[in-house]
Design a protein around this motif. Structure first.
Motif, short mmCIF file in Angstrom:
data_model
loop_
_atom_site.label_atom_id
_atom_site.label_comp_id
_atom_site.label_asym_id
_atom_site.label_seq_id
_atom_site.Cartn_x
_atom_site.Cartn_y
_atom_site.Cartn_z
N ASP A 66 -79.93 -28.26 -1.77
CA ASP A 66 -81.24 -28.42 -1.83
C ASP A 66 -82.14 -28.62 -0.66
N PHE A 67 -81.59 -27.95 0.28
CA PHE A 67 -82.32 -27.46 1.78
C PHE A 67 -83.39 -26.42 1.40
N LEU A 68 -84.25 -26.55 2.55
CA LEU A 68 -85.29 -25.33 2.47
C LEU A 68 -84.82 -24.22 3.00
N ARG A 69 -85.24 -23.05 2.85
CA ARG A 69 -84.84 -21.82 3.33
C ARG A 69 -85.91 -20.87 3.72
N VAL A 70 -86.19 -20.23 4.93
CA VAL A 70 -86.78 -19.15 5.12
C VAL A 70 -85.98 -17.86 5.35
N ARG A 71 -86.03 -17.12 4.34
CA ARG A 71 -85.20 -15.76 4.31
C ARG A 71 -85.95 -14.60 4.96
N ILE A 72 -85.27 -14.01 5.72
CA ILE A 72 -85.82 -12.90 6.34
C ILE A 72 -85.28 -11.48 6.05
N GLY A 73 -85.93 -10.78 5.52
CA GLY A 73 -85.45 -9.52 5.26
C GLY A 73 -84.70 -8.71 6.21
N VAL A 74 -83.55 -8.18 5.92
CA VAL A 74 -82.97 -7.24 6.91
C VAL A 74 -82.40 -5.94 6.31
N GLY A 75 -82.74 -5.58 4.98
CA GLY A 75 -82.21 -4.65 4.25
C GLY A 75 -81.01 -4.52 3.95
N ARG A 76 -80.68 -3.57 2.88
CA ARG A 76 -79.23 -3.42 2.38
C ARG A 76 -78.64 -2.35 3.11
N PRO A 77 -77.44 -2.16 3.51
CA PRO A 77 -76.61 -1.33 4.23
C PRO A 77 -76.91 -0.01 3.51
N PRO A 78 -76.78 1.03 4.26
CA PRO A 78 -76.99 2.27 3.66
C PRO A 78 -75.53 2.83 3.06
N GLY A 79 -75.59 3.81 2.04
CA GLY A 79 -74.48 4.40 1.51
C GLY A 79 -73.48 3.31 1.12
N HIS A 80 -72.47 3.39 1.42
CA HIS A 80 -71.25 2.47 1.23
C HIS A 80 -70.82 1.65 2.17
N GLN A 81 -71.76 1.46 3.20
CA GLN A 81 -71.30 0.58 4.37
C GLN A 81 -71.00 -0.81 3.99
N ASP A 82 -70.05 -1.30 4.48
CA ASP A 82 -70.05 -2.74 4.20
C ASP A 82 -70.78 -3.83 4.69
N PRO A 83 -71.40 -4.71 3.55
CA PRO A 83 -72.40 -5.49 4.12
C PRO A 83 -72.19 -6.39 5.36
N ALA A 84 -70.96 -6.72 5.31
CA ALA A 84 -70.34 -7.62 6.65
C ALA A 84 -70.53 -6.90 7.70
N ASP A 85 -70.33 -5.69 7.91
CA ASP A 85 -70.38 -4.91 9.10
C ASP A 85 -71.73 -4.73 9.25
N TYR A 86 -72.48 -4.11 8.27
CA TYR A 86 -73.94 -3.90 8.57
C TYR A 86 -74.72 -5.10 9.47
N VAL A 87 -74.44 -6.25 8.77
CA VAL A 87 -75.36 -7.33 9.44
C VAL A 87 -74.93 -7.77 10.91
N LEU A 88 -73.60 -7.07 11.09
CA LEU A 88 -73.23 -7.38 12.73
C LEU A 88 -73.78 -6.38 13.76
N LYS A 89 -74.59 -5.57 13.23
CA LYS A 89 -75.29 -4.20 13.86
C LYS A 89 -76.48 -4.69 14.50
N GLY A 90 -76.97 -4.02 15.65
CA GLY A 90 -77.95 -4.34 15.94
C GLY A 90 -79.11 -3.35 15.09
N PHE A 91 -80.46 -3.91 15.38
CA PHE A 91 -81.65 -2.98 14.58
C PHE A 91 -81.59 -1.62 15.30
N ALA A 92 -81.88 -0.53 14.59
CA ALA A 92 -82.22 0.85 14.98
C ALA A 92 -83.68 0.61 16.08
N SER A 93 -83.70 1.48 17.06
CA SER A 93 -84.82 1.31 17.91
C SER A 93 -86.20 1.52 17.13
N ARG A 94 -86.41 2.24 16.23
CA ARG A 94 -87.51 2.46 15.18
C ARG A 94 -88.03 0.85 14.58
#
Length: 200
Positions: free
Chosen positions: A139-167
């Motif tokens: 029951d805590f409050l949340r501020v959820r920040i979109g980072v997008g879904r991984p492309p293709g069949h990339q594992d989400p666990a790997d995807y969120v540990l990657k840096g953002f693209a320069s663009r």
């Protein structure tokens, strides 16, 4: 007696993970510290880095007769043990669950989207799962920040540990600042007002 807020920005510790998608919550806490003119520092007996300030209708760290205490927190645990750190700080400062704001990445929202909510499940997010387990509540409050879904069949666990693209980096900076605005607004104006203003 004035209320105390706990703002926990989720992420993994250390330079290896700085700037990754999973660390946007921690980036928001760093932005709030910058606004307040504060630095995070390790707290004795806690597994977190903390900064303490106050908030009023005039803003964060602006002196005012009517203000509330705020603890800004970045965990020193890894993401899947976030709940250990949040629980220790909340217990020590006597912050009830409804005054805990958890800021975190959300793969089910596109980059550029933001949501403010109260309660809910963990949706596969290891940090939220740990916090729910250790607080014995979601029951805590949340501020959820979109980072997008991984492309293709990339594992989400790997995807969120990657840096953002320069663009993406300029947009991420804007999102971090907007999420910091949402955290401040949530504390001063309440959940419904924050949802009306920030939920995209």
């Amino acid at each position: 007696m004035t209320r105390t807020w706990l703002v926990a920005g989720l992420g993994n510790p250390g330079p290896t993970y700085a700037g990754t998608r999973h660390n946007v919550g921690a980036m928001v806490v760093e932005e709030l510290c910058r606004r307040a003119g504060l630095s995070l520092s390790s707290a004795r007996g806690q597994r977190a880095e903390l900064a303490r300030t106050r908030i009023s209708a005039a803003g964060l760290a602006v002196p005012a007769a009517q203000s509330e205490a705020v603890i800004l927190m970045r965990s020193r645990t890894y993401m899947n043990e976030s709940g250990i750190a949040v629980r220790k700080v909340a217990d020590f400062a006597r912050v009830p669950v409804e005054q805990i704001i958890v800021v975190h990445d959300e793969i089910d929202l596109d980059l550029g989207q933001l949501r403010v909510k109260a309660g809910g499940g963990d949706n596969g997010h290891n940090g939220l799962r740990s916090i729910r387990a250790h607080l014995h509540s979601g029951d805590f409050l949340r501020v959820r920040i979109g980072v997008g879904r991984p492309p293709g069949h990339q594992d989400p666990a790997d995807y969120v540990l990657k840096g953002f693209a320069s663009r993406e980096k300029a947009e991420v900076g804007g999102q971090v600042r907007l999420a910091a605005d949402a955290v401040e607004y949530l504390m001063t104006e309440g959940l419904a007002a924050a949802q009306n203003r920030f939920n995209s």
